[in-house]
Write an enzyme that holds these catalytic residues in place. Sequence first.
Site, PDB file in Angstrom:
ATOM      1  NE  ARG A   1       4.177  11.819  -4.584  1.00  0.00           N
ATOM      2  CZ  ARG A   1       3.317  11.088  -5.311  1.00  0.00           C
ATOM      3  NH1 ARG A   1       2.044  11.417  -5.352  1.00  0.00           N
ATOM      4  NH2 ARG A   1       3.717  10.002  -5.958  1.00  0.00           N
TER       5      ARG A   1
ATOM      6  CD  GLN B   1       0.644  12.104  -1.757  1.00  0.00           C
ATOM      7  OE1 GLN B   1       0.548  11.914  -2.954  1.00  0.00           O
ATOM      8  NE2 GLN B   1       0.771  13.319  -1.236  1.00  0.00           N
TER       9      GLN B   1
ATOM     10  CB  CYS C   1      -2.529  12.095  -1.644  1.00  0.00           C
ATOM     11  SG  CYS C   1      -3.960  11.083  -2.063  1.00  0.00           S
TER      12      CYS C   1
ATOM     13  CG  ASP D   1      -6.934   9.372  -0.591  1.00  0.00           C
ATOM     14  OD1 ASP D   1      -7.097  10.041  -1.633  1.00  0.00           O
ATOM     15  OD2 ASP D   1      -6.400   8.240  -0.596  1.00  0.00           O
TER      16      ASP D   1
ATOM     17  CG  HIS E   1       0.692   6.634  -2.569  1.00  0.00           C
ATOM     18  ND1 HIS E   1       1.821   6.591  -3.367  1.00  0.00           N
ATOM     19  CD2 HIS E   1      -0.093   7.626  -3.085  1.00  0.00           C
ATOM     20  CE1 HIS E   1       1.711   7.512  -4.323  1.00  0.00           C
ATOM     21  NE2 HIS E   1       0.568   8.140  -4.173  1.00  0.00           N
TER      22      HIS E   1
ATOM     23  NE  ARG F   1       0.180   5.316  -8.948  1.00  0.00           N
ATOM     24  CZ  ARG F   1      -0.383   6.500  -8.699  1.00  0.00           C
ATOM     25  NH1 ARG F   1      -1.388   6.933  -9.433  1.00  0.00           N
ATOM     26  NH2 ARG F   1       0.064   7.265  -7.725  1.00  0.00           N
TER      27      ARG F   1
HETATM   28  N1   CP Z   1      -1.278  11.609  -5.283  1.00  0.00           N
HETATM   29  C1   CP Z   1      -0.986  10.845  -6.357  1.00  0.00           C
HETATM   30  O1   CP Z   1      -0.285   9.827  -6.277  1.00  0.00           O
HETATM   31  O2   CP Z   1      -1.504  11.311  -7.520  1.00  0.00           O
HETATM   32  P1   CP Z   1      -1.544  10.571  -8.924  1.00  0.00           P
HETATM   33  O3   CP Z   1      -2.494   9.408  -8.808  1.00  0.00           O
HETATM   34  O4   CP Z   1      -2.032  11.612  -9.883  1.00  0.00           O
HETATM   35  O5   CP Z   1      -0.154  10.083  -9.260  1.00  0.00           O
HETATM   36  N1  NVA Z   2      -6.252   6.158  -2.340  1.00  0.00           N
HETATM   37  C1  NVA Z   2      -6.097   6.658  -3.691  1.00  0.00           C
HETATM   38  C2  NVA Z   2      -4.828   7.438  -3.805  1.00  0.00           C
HETATM   39  C3  NVA Z   2      -4.582   8.038  -5.161  1.00  0.00           C
HETATM   40  C4  NVA Z   2      -3.294   8.779  -5.260  1.00  0.00           C
HETATM   41  C5  NVA Z   2      -6.117   5.499  -4.671  1.00  0.00           C
HETATM   42  O1  NVA Z   2      -5.463   4.478  -4.414  1.00  0.00           O
HETATM   43  O2  NVA Z   2      -6.806   5.617  -5.672  1.00  0.00           O
END
Ligand code: CP
Ligand code: NVA
Length: 308
Positions: free
Chosen positions: A294, A137, A266, A225, A134, A107
């Site tokens: 997930r 997700q 998400c 989101d 992502h 990530r």
């Molecule tokens: N939805 C998601 O990716 O959550 P986290 O940021 O908690 O991993």
């Molecule tokens: N759009 C959000 C998703 C988190 C899972 C971010 O990137 O922070």
Amino acid sequence: MTHFLDIHKTDPADLRVIIDAAATMKQARHGRPKGALDDEQPLSGRMVAMIFEKPSTRTRVSFDVGVRQMGGQTMVLSGSDMQLGHGETIADTARVLSRYVDMIMIRTFDESVLSEMAEYADVPVINGLTDRTHPCQIMADVMTYEEHRGPITGKKVVWAGDGNNVCASLLHAAGQFGFDLTFTGPAQLDPEDEFVGLARSKGSSIVIERDAFKAVEGADLVVADTWVSMHDAQSARERRHNMLRPYQVNESLMSAAKPDALFMHCLPAHREEEVTSKVMDGPQSVIFDEAENRLHAQKAIMRWCLDV
Ligand code: CP
Ligand code: NVA
């Protein structure tokens, strides 16, 4: 090397294999304690490194639990604690990690970090979120939709809010799984033209509609989101909130969609901002199934990457 970098970079037939395998594995675990091992142990003897340059609850825990259920071992690394955060190149990091581990999940911020990691790693690399996409997700989201309502192909999905990284992967999925997507949000936060064009080129109807109520007419699924993503400047928070307020998903907006429309997010959510608690905790919401899925979707992605 089979990486899982993005939904539009993965063959639709493989995406289908992953979704179906995830559903089968979920079914096989029905009723078991979370820590119980799966009957099959395809990751036995395998080590998976997870690198986080941003916070995470779901991605971190679901990957970790998933690897363990399949018999593998994990290590969770924070980008800032690694030499990666202190000047070592991504390419060198990728080559070194490939000598120790069998798979890398990362990530990160800029997607170039992910692509460089994938270019130089000798082991599969999985995208656990970048500023731009992502995909894990959205694999869980497709699985969740189909679990509740059957095939997603031909359905109308509405994204309300910021055309962000999760929205981008949803657009990729529209093209690959053959569903239609309406984006409703302010023009300043439209999804990238490249991704809209890509989905259209695969035959999906992609509509941009500024009026949220018109957008959700006939919707089978409404998705929201956060209004401020991890990569967004906190200084832009107030401006973004002002722009996005008309796109809040509340009971009134949900009632303008199809009566059996589902709601997804998400998570993490900011209750009473992009979505109200009444919707999040209401009968159309499947947000916690999404979170659970997930785990199952990523287990199937890891098996697909390792061909085990
Ligand atoms: N939805 C998601 O990716 O959550 P986290 O940021 O908690 O991993
Ligand atoms: N759009 C959000 C998703 C988190 C899972 C971010 O990137 O922070």
